[in-house]
Design an enzyme around this catalytic site. Structure first.
Site, PDB file in Angstrom:
ATOM      1  N   ASP A  29      36.914 -20.888 -16.743  1.00  0.00           N
ATOM      2  CA  ASP A  29      37.563 -21.763 -17.711  1.00  0.00           C
ATOM      3  C   ASP A  29      38.999 -21.309 -17.936  1.00  0.00           C
ATOM      4  O   ASP A  29      39.324 -20.130 -17.761  1.00  0.00           O
ATOM      5  CB  ASP A  29      36.818 -21.725 -19.050  1.00  0.00           C
ATOM      6  CG  ASP A  29      35.404 -22.268 -18.962  1.00  0.00           C
ATOM      7  OD1 ASP A  29      35.112 -22.978 -17.983  1.00  0.00           O
ATOM      8  OD2 ASP A  29      34.607 -21.969 -19.868  1.00  0.00           O
ATOM      9  N   ARG A  30      39.824 -22.215 -18.365  1.00  0.00           N
ATOM     10  CA  ARG A  30      41.238 -21.897 -18.608  1.00  0.00           C
ATOM     11  C   ARG A  30      41.394 -20.677 -19.507  1.00  0.00           C
ATOM     12  O   ARG A  30      42.208 -19.785 -19.227  1.00  0.00           O
ATOM     13  CB  ARG A  30      41.946 -23.096 -19.253  1.00  0.00           C
ATOM     14  CG  ARG A  30      43.423 -22.837 -19.552  1.00  0.00           C
ATOM     15  CD  ARG A  30      44.057 -24.001 -20.279  1.00  0.00           C
ATOM     16  NE  ARG A  30      43.433 -24.213 -21.598  1.00  0.00           N
ATOM     17  CZ  ARG A  30      43.770 -25.181 -22.437  1.00  0.00           C
ATOM     18  NH1 ARG A  30      44.692 -26.058 -22.100  1.00  0.00           N
ATOM     19  NH2 ARG A  30      43.162 -25.286 -23.601  1.00  0.00           N
TER      20      ARG A  30
END
Length: 307
Positions: free
Chosen positions: A142-143
Site C-alpha cells: 500500500d502507498r
C-alpha cells in the site's frame, strides 16, 4: 529501428497429449504461463499452420507449433530520478526498501512520482515483463506501508518469484502497532476478503464462503497500556489483508483511518504497518535468501515515546 516480432518453431511428438499452454510453459522457460496464455488468446500461436486461441487445446502428435512473440508495448512512462533505498541487487532482482507515501504503480491520481518511475531511472533497460516495458513488480505494498519490495529484472525471474508467491513458499513478515490488543498472544486468522459492497475503494471480510481466502498468523511482540506491537506473517497477498483482519479482531492498525478509528490514537500520519522481511529463493542461489528493512524513523519514534 523498431523491434521485430520473434518467431520460432517447436516440434511436439509426445505419445501422451498435452495442453498447449502447459507444454509451451515447459519449453519456454523465459516466459510465464500467463504470458503464454495471453499469446495464445491473441492469435500468436499456430499448430500445424492453424491459428489457435484456446489455451487448453490438446496437442496432436506429431505436430509443429509456430510461436510469434511481438515486441513489448511502447513505454509511455517517463523515468524520474527519485532516490531509492536499495537493499540488494544482482542481474535478476532488485530489492527495495519502499518508503511510506510512495505509490508502487501509476494509477488514476498518481500519474507521476511512483516507484515504477524511480526504477526506470535507476535501471532504464529492465527487460519487458508480460509484454510491457516496465520494471517487473512481483508484489505490491500500500502507498502508506513501508518496507521490503521485490522487483524482477527479467521475465524468467518474474515467473520464478511469482510461482513461489502462488505456492505460498515465501515467508513475509510485517510489523504492526494496533489499538488495544488481540484476543490471544498468538493466533491464526482465516477469512475471506472481498470488495466492500457499499464502499468500493475498501475491502471487507467476506462471509458464507465468499471472497478470496486470506490467511495470516500474528504474534504479540510487546504490550503497551493502550496498544500492542505485533508481528504478522501473511500466507496470502490480498489487498489490505492485515489492515482488514486486524480490524476484524477488534484491534485495528494504529492510524488506519479507513479500517480503524476516524482519529488516530497516536500522532502518526500513516498506518503503523511495515513489511519487515521477505525470505524467498532467487535465481543463482541454492538457499532461500532473507531481505529485511529496519523500522523507519517515524514508526520507531512512536515506539520510543510509548516505552
Amino acid at each position: 529501428m523498431a523491434e521485430q516480432d520473434r518467431t520460432f518453431i517447436i516440434k511436439f511428438d509426445n505419445k501422451i497429449p498435452e495442453r498447449l499452454d502447459k507444454y509451451l510453459a515447459e519449453q519456454l522457460s523465459d516466459l510465464s504461463r500467463s504470458r503464454i496464455q495471453d499469446l495464445i488468446r491473441g492469435g500468436y500461436i499456430q499448430v500445424d499452420g492453424e491459428s489457435i486461441d484456446k489455451v487448453s487445446t490438446l496437442l496432436p502428435s506429431p505436430c509443429s507449433i509456430l510461436i510469434t512473440i511481438p515486441p513489448a508495448e511502447p513505454l509511455t512512462i517517463i523515468s524520474e530520478a527519485i532516490p531509492l533505498d536499495i537493499l540488494y541487487e544482482d542481474e535478476n532482482v532488485i530489492v527495495v526498501n519502499k518508503p511510506a507515501g510512495l505509490v508502487v504503480h501509476p494509477s488514476n491520481g498518481h500519474q507521476n512520482g511512483t516507484l515504477v518511475h524511480a526504477l526506470l531511472a535507476h535501471a532504464p533497460f529492465l527487460q519487458g515483463i508480460g509484454g510491457v516495458q516496465r520494471p517487473g513488480i512481483v508484489h505490491r505494498l500500500d502507498r502508506d506501508t513501508s518496507g521490503v519490495l521485490l522487483v524482477a529484472k527479467n521475465e524468467k525471474t518474474h515467473h520464478y518469484l511469482q510461482e513461489q508467491f502462488k505456492s505460498r513458499e515465501v515467508n513475509k513478515i510485517y510489523m504492526a502497532l494496533v489499538d488495544g490488543c488481540p484476543p490471544t498472544p498468538t493466533g491464526r486468522i482465516e477469512t475471506g476478503i472481498q470488495r466492500d459492497p457499499t464502499q468500493r475503494k475498501k475491502m471487507a471480510v467476506a462471509y458464507n464462503g465468499r471472497g478470496r481466502a486470506a490467511v495470516s498468523e500474528y504474534k504479540v511482540i510487546h504490550s503497551y497500556k493502550n496498544h500492542t506491537l505485533v508481528e504478522v506473517k501473511i500466507f496470502t497477498g490480498r489487498t489490505h489483508q492485515i489492515r482488514v483482519q486486524m480490524a476484524y479482531l477488534g484491534c485495528p492498525v494504529v492510524a488506519d483511518t479507513i479500517y480503524g478509528h476516524k482519529y488516530p490514537s497516536l500522532p502518526l500520519h500513516r498506518q503503523f504497518l511495515h513489511a519487515r522481511s521477505i525470505t524467498i529463493r532467487i535465481p543463482d542461489h541454492s538457499e532461500p535468501m532473507e531481505f529485511s528493512a529496519p523500522l523507519p524513523d517515524d514508526l520507531q519514534q512512536i515506539l520510543n515515546e510509548l516505552t
